[in-house]
Motif scaffolding. Structure first.
Motif, PDB file in Angstrom:
ATOM      1  N   GLU A 311     -82.748 -31.755  28.128  1.00 47.72           N
ATOM      2  CA  GLU A 311     -81.556 -31.607  28.972  1.00 47.72           C
ATOM      3  C   GLU A 311     -80.299 -32.030  28.207  1.00 47.72           C
ATOM      4  O   GLU A 311     -79.275 -31.324  28.222  1.00 47.72           O
ATOM      5  N   ARG A 312     -80.379 -33.166  27.523  1.00 49.57           N
ATOM      6  CA  ARG A 312     -79.212 -33.661  26.795  1.00 49.57           C
ATOM      7  C   ARG A 312     -78.903 -32.798  25.575  1.00 49.57           C
ATOM      8  O   ARG A 312     -77.736 -32.614  25.211  1.00 49.57           O
ATOM      9  N   LEU A 313     -79.935 -32.265  24.940  1.00 50.47           N
ATOM     10  CA  LEU A 313     -79.708 -31.382  23.806  1.00 50.47           C
ATOM     11  C   LEU A 313     -79.021 -30.095  24.244  1.00 50.47           C
ATOM     12  O   LEU A 313     -78.079 -29.619  23.585  1.00 50.47           O
ATOM     13  N   ALA A 314     -79.474 -29.515  25.347  1.00 48.15           N
ATOM     14  CA  ALA A 314     -78.847 -28.288  25.843  1.00 48.15           C
ATOM     15  C   ALA A 314     -77.372 -28.519  26.147  1.00 48.15           C
ATOM     16  O   ALA A 314     -76.513 -27.672  25.838  1.00 48.15           O
ATOM     17  N   ALA A 315     -77.056 -29.664  26.747  1.00 47.47           N
ATOM     18  CA  ALA A 315     -75.661 -29.976  27.064  1.00 47.47           C
ATOM     19  C   ALA A 315     -74.831 -30.143  25.799  1.00 47.47           C
ATOM     20  O   ALA A 315     -73.688 -29.657  25.715  1.00 47.47           O
ATOM     21  N   ALA A 316     -75.387 -30.818  24.791  1.00 52.85           N
ATOM     22  CA  ALA A 316     -74.652 -31.027  23.537  1.00 52.85           C
ATOM     23  C   ALA A 316     -74.413 -29.707  22.822  1.00 52.85           C
ATOM     24  O   ALA A 316     -73.329 -29.473  22.266  1.00 52.85           O
ATOM     25  N   LEU A 317     -75.417 -28.821  22.823  1.00 54.48           N
ATOM     26  CA  LEU A 317     -75.249 -27.523  22.163  1.00 54.48           C
ATOM     27  C   LEU A 317     -74.207 -26.668  22.881  1.00 54.48           C
ATOM     28  O   LEU A 317     -73.431 -25.949  22.224  1.00 54.48           O
ATOM     29  N   LYS A 318     -74.173 -26.741  24.202  1.00 54.20           N
ATOM     30  CA  LYS A 318     -73.140 -26.003  24.953  1.00 54.20           C
ATOM     31  C   LYS A 318     -71.756 -26.567  24.653  1.00 54.20           C
ATOM     32  O   LYS A 318     -70.786 -25.808  24.448  1.00 54.20           O
ATOM     33  N   ASP A 319     -71.637 -27.882  24.574  1.00 55.45           N
ATOM     34  CA  ASP A 319     -70.346 -28.510  24.285  1.00 55.45           C
ATOM     35  C   ASP A 319     -69.847 -28.133  22.898  1.00 55.45           C
ATOM     36  O   ASP A 319     -68.658 -27.855  22.704  1.00 55.45           O
ATOM     37  N   VAL A 320     -70.746 -28.142  21.908  1.00 54.61           N
ATOM     38  CA  VAL A 320     -70.300 -27.826  20.552  1.00 54.61           C
ATOM     39  C   VAL A 320     -69.927 -26.350  20.446  1.00 54.61           C
ATOM     40  O   VAL A 320     -69.000 -25.983  19.716  1.00 54.61           O
ATOM     41  N   GLU A 321     -70.612 -25.496  21.197  1.00 60.19           N
ATOM     42  CA  GLU A 321     -70.228 -24.077  21.205  1.00 60.19           C
ATOM     43  C   GLU A 321     -68.817 -23.903  21.765  1.00 60.19           C
ATOM     44  O   GLU A 321     -68.004 -23.139  21.203  1.00 60.19           O
ATOM     45  N   ASP A 322     -68.504 -24.601  22.839  1.00 55.72           N
ATOM     46  CA  ASP A 322     -67.162 -24.518  23.429  1.00 55.72           C
ATOM     47  C   ASP A 322     -66.106 -25.071  22.479  1.00 55.72           C
ATOM     48  O   ASP A 322     -65.040 -24.472  22.290  1.00 55.72           O
ATOM     49  N   ALA A 323     -66.404 -26.204  21.853  1.00 59.31           N
ATOM     50  CA  ALA A 323     -65.424 -26.828  20.955  1.00 59.31           C
ATOM     51  C   ALA A 323     -65.150 -25.957  19.738  1.00 59.31           C
ATOM     52  O   ALA A 323     -64.001 -25.805  19.307  1.00 59.31           O
ATOM     53  N   LEU A 324     -66.213 -25.375  19.182  1.00 57.00           N
ATOM     54  CA  LEU A 324     -66.024 -24.560  17.989  1.00 57.00           C
ATOM     55  C   LEU A 324     -65.463 -23.184  18.321  1.00 57.00           C
ATOM     56  O   LEU A 324     -64.862 -22.537  17.457  1.00 57.00           O
ATOM     57  N   GLY A 325     -65.626 -22.754  19.565  1.00 56.42           N
ATOM     58  CA  GLY A 325     -64.945 -21.533  19.982  1.00 56.42           C
ATOM     59  C   GLY A 325     -63.445 -21.676  19.840  1.00 56.42           C
ATOM     60  O   GLY A 325     -62.747 -20.740  19.415  1.00 56.42           O
ATOM     61  N   LEU A 326     -62.927 -22.853  20.173  1.00 54.08           N
ATOM     62  CA  LEU A 326     -61.498 -23.120  19.975  1.00 54.08           C
ATOM     63  C   LEU A 326     -61.127 -23.029  18.499  1.00 54.08           C
ATOM     64  O   LEU A 326     -60.076 -22.497  18.138  1.00 54.08           O
ATOM     65  N   LEU A 327     -62.013 -23.551  17.638  1.00 53.37           N
ATOM     66  CA  LEU A 327     -61.732 -23.585  16.202  1.00 53.37           C
ATOM     67  C   LEU A 327     -61.671 -22.181  15.620  1.00 53.37           C
ATOM     68  O   LEU A 327     -60.729 -21.822  14.908  1.00 53.37           O
ATOM     69  N   TRP A 328     -62.684 -21.380  15.924  1.00 52.79           N
ATOM     70  CA  TRP A 328     -62.729 -20.038  15.323  1.00 52.79           C
ATOM     71  C   TRP A 328     -61.677 -19.110  15.900  1.00 52.79           C
ATOM     72  O   TRP A 328     -61.296 -18.121  15.247  1.00 52.79           O
ATOM     73  N   ASP A 329     -61.178 -19.409  17.095  1.00 52.64           N
ATOM     74  CA  ASP A 329     -60.181 -18.540  17.719  1.00 52.64           C
ATOM     75  C   ASP A 329     -58.749 -18.881  17.329  1.00 52.64           C
ATOM     76  O   ASP A 329     -57.815 -18.198  17.759  1.00 52.64           O
ATOM     77  N   ALA A 330     -58.559 -19.921  16.519  1.00 50.90           N
ATOM     78  CA  ALA A 330     -57.203 -20.354  16.159  1.00 50.90           C
ATOM     79  C   ALA A 330     -56.776 -19.713  14.839  1.00 50.90           C
ATOM     80  O   ALA A 330     -57.317 -20.061  13.784  1.00 50.90           O
ATOM     81  N   PRO A 331     -55.831 -18.785  14.841  1.00 50.00           N
ATOM     82  CA  PRO A 331     -55.392 -18.152  13.585  1.00 50.00           C
ATOM     83  C   PRO A 331     -54.871 -19.152  12.559  1.00 50.00           C
ATOM     84  O   PRO A 331     -55.060 -18.965  11.353  1.00 50.00           O
ATOM     85  N   SER A 332     -54.232 -20.218  13.022  1.00 47.22           N
ATOM     86  CA  SER A 332     -53.694 -21.207  12.083  1.00 47.22           C
ATOM     87  C   SER A 332     -54.809 -21.908  11.321  1.00 47.22           C
ATOM     88  O   SER A 332     -54.647 -22.260  10.143  1.00 47.22           O
ATOM     89  N   VAL A 333     -55.961 -22.110  11.989  1.00 44.60           N
ATOM     90  CA  VAL A 333     -57.109 -22.729  11.319  1.00 44.60           C
ATOM     91  C   VAL A 333     -57.685 -21.776  10.289  1.00 44.60           C
ATOM     92  O   VAL A 333     -57.937 -22.149   9.134  1.00 44.60           O
ATOM     93  N   GLN A 334     -57.883 -20.526  10.676  1.00 45.20           N
ATOM     94  CA  GLN A 334     -58.469 -19.560   9.747  1.00 45.20           C
ATOM     95  C   GLN A 334     -57.572 -19.338   8.534  1.00 45.20           C
ATOM     96  O   GLN A 334     -58.061 -19.130   7.415  1.00 45.20           O
ATOM     97  N   ALA A 335     -56.262 -19.382   8.725  1.00 43.69           N
ATOM     98  CA  ALA A 335     -55.338 -19.207   7.606  1.00 43.69           C
ATOM     99  C   ALA A 335     -55.496 -20.311   6.574  1.00 43.69           C
ATOM    100  O   ALA A 335     -55.288 -20.083   5.374  1.00 43.69           O
ATOM    101  N   ARG A 336     -55.857 -21.499   7.017  1.00 44.78           N
ATOM    102  CA  ARG A 336     -56.056 -22.619   6.087  1.00 44.78           C
ATOM    103  C   ARG A 336     -57.457 -22.620   5.494  1.00 44.78           C
ATOM    104  O   ARG A 336     -57.654 -23.064   4.363  1.00 44.78           O
TER     105      ARG A 336
END
Length: 501
Positions: A311-336
């Motif tokens: 249960e805790r692993l599933a929650a952590a994997l969902k959280d990291v997917e959401d957090a990294l979705g922000l990262l990959w969707d940011a053009p300023s991050v990809q530019a760097r």
């Protein structure tokens, strides 16, 4: 594999008499003809051979045939270096010169890597390394200048010195000087195994406690003929992948912080702690200390705990997917991230870079596939890779591995076999050698154990993945802006103490 050399396997005990003892010319020829894009120099080290000689032992790993060549030679005060023709030997030969006062003639930059007293004393006629702790490679020319960073850094970080040769903001060359916390772990292992041995293994590189403890246990289990139960193998594999999940998540958060993208940095810092806490649920230690033991594991799980972990692993994997979705969707991050700190596939192969840094260059090199042991002989994790060799590739590769390691852990928890968790350890045989490989979260961990006539450790060699990869960071900084260093450095996130031992 080089012609005429015997093939061995990871985890196969080998009588020392079976290791080919070659002349130095044959030794060099065998290594130079063997090392290529699919065969790497996994280890090269020295040990005493009597009569004022040093025995050099090389381990060449073939990822196609999943086999090893182990070969040796005896040298006196010097020998023709390998580095000029085999760059993978560069760091190893510097270590041999420092430890044993054996001079690799022709080595281009023979500087100690740890700056400790030599292991062999009274050899005053033997040439000393050509560079000392205060000597650095230097360039000359109009407006060429140096930038020095460390070894004391601003913040809680281990010591390491970085010397940049720059023209304006452009980096021509980076020299990395380590060795500030050399602890003599390998020397302390001689005469073992003993009660302290497993604790030395768990702490020689703290964020890779599971990886190094597993490599050590598999080495002595192979020597002693110890059969580890399927249940214990699964728990070891789960712990190893939880270690990967925690560190990859932390690295991605730190990369986000290095480019000033604070949402992903904050989220990943918290989620890393969630993965560490899963390991703590297994054994009481967030870093897995006390879990991996010779013969199996020190802690078991029951069905309620497995359900809680799932249960805790599933929650952590969902959280990291959401957090990294922000990262990959940011053009300023990809530019760097994109086109920063690029290493070509050719450079990666020449230097023998391992782990995610190699797979980010398009090289399918992973011990879990090439030299599988434990649960990985029966349950495979698909190998992730990318092609661009830059900061983006090393970041994206981590995200791919998070997804696949997470799926693997959930599958193993769902099909946990029954059985004991610990088997009695066998007696180590006399005059044997074994090579043990584990794919730690940074890459290839290699342990080489050699026993004496009494079945005790005559020599124990440890090669942390950082040992292979520090030169990769130096190459990644060429033609970069000096301000890119924190980002490039974190994209490798190499270990100081794992290197310094």
């Amino acid at each position: 594999m080089a012609p005429g050399l015997s093939k061995f396997h990871s985890g196969e005990p080998v009588p020392l008499r079976s290791v080919p003892d070659l002349s130095i010319g044959e030794f060099r020829t065998a290594i130079l003809s063997a090392v290529n894009s699919t065969r790497s120099l996994a280890a090269l080290f020295g040990m005493p051979a009597g009569d004022r000689h040093v025995r050099l032992i090389a381990v060449v790993a073939d990822s196609v045939t999943n086999s090893l060549s182990i070969l040796s030679t005896k040298v006196g005060e010097s020998y023709p270096c390998l580095t000029l023709e085999c760059p993978q030997a560069h760091w190893f030969e510097r270590e041999i010169a420092e430890q044993w006062q054996v001079h690799p003639d022709g080595h281009p930059w023979l500087k100690p890597i740890r700056f400790h007293a030599p292991y062999r004393t009274g050899n005053s006629s033997s040439p000393a390394p050509v560079a000392g702790v205060t000597d650095f490679f230097a360039m000359a020319g109009p407006e060429v200048h140096e930038v020095a960073v460390g070894p004391v850094h601003a913040g809680i970080i281990e010591p390491g010195h970085f010397r940049f040769q720059c023209h304006g903001e452009d980096v021509f060359h980076l020299e990395i000087s380590l060795g500030y916390q050399h602890r003599g772990v390998e020397r302390a292992l001689v005469g073992g195994p003993g009660k302290r041995t497993i604790h030395l293994m768990e702490t020689l590189c703290g964020d890779t406690s599971i990886g190094h403890a597993t490599a050590y246990c598999e080495a002595i289990e192979a020597l002693g003929g110890t059969a580890v139960s399927a249940r214990a193998q699964v728990l070891r594999g789960v712990a190893l992948e939880l270690e990967r999940l925690a560190n990859h998540t932390g690295d991605l958060g730190a990369l986000a912080g290095d480019v000033g993208y604070l949402p992903a940095a904050a989220y990943c810092g918290r989620i890393r702690g969630n993965f560490l806490n899963l390991t703590a649920e297994l054994c009481g230690s967030r870093f897995g200390r006390g879990l991996i033991r010779p013969g199996g594991v020190g802690f078991d799980v029951d069905k309620p705990l497995i359900a809680k972990l799932q249960e805790r692993l599933a929650a952590a994997l969902k959280d990291v997917e959401d957090a990294l979705g922000l990262l990959w969707d940011a053009p300023s991050v990809q530019a760097r991230f994109e086109h920063t700190g690029t290493i070509t596939r050719e450079t990666c192969e020449a230097l023998g870079i391992v782990g995610p840094a190699a797979r980010a260059c398009g090289i399918e090199r992973d011990i879990r596939q090439d030299f599988p042991s434990g649960i990985f002989r029966f349950a495979q994790i698909p190998i992730s890779k990318w092609h661009s060799g830059d900061v983006f590739a090393r970041a994206w590769l981590r995200w791919l591995e998070i997804q696949r390691s997470g799926a693997f852990v959930r599958e193993q928890f769902a099909s946990m076999p029954d059985g004991p968790i610990l088997s009695p350890a066998g007696t180590l045989p006399a005059d044997h050698l074994v090579v043990s490989f584990v794919e730690g979260w940074r890459g290839e961990i290699c342990h080489v154990a050699i026993t004496d006539a009494n079945g005790r450790f005559a020599h124990y060699k440890i090669v942390d993945p950082s040992f292979h990869n520090w030169m990769g960071l130096a190459m990644a900084m060429r033609n970069q802006q000096v301000s890119d260093f924190p980002l490039c450095n974190k994209s490798f996130n190499l270990s100081y103490c794992g290197h310094d031992l």
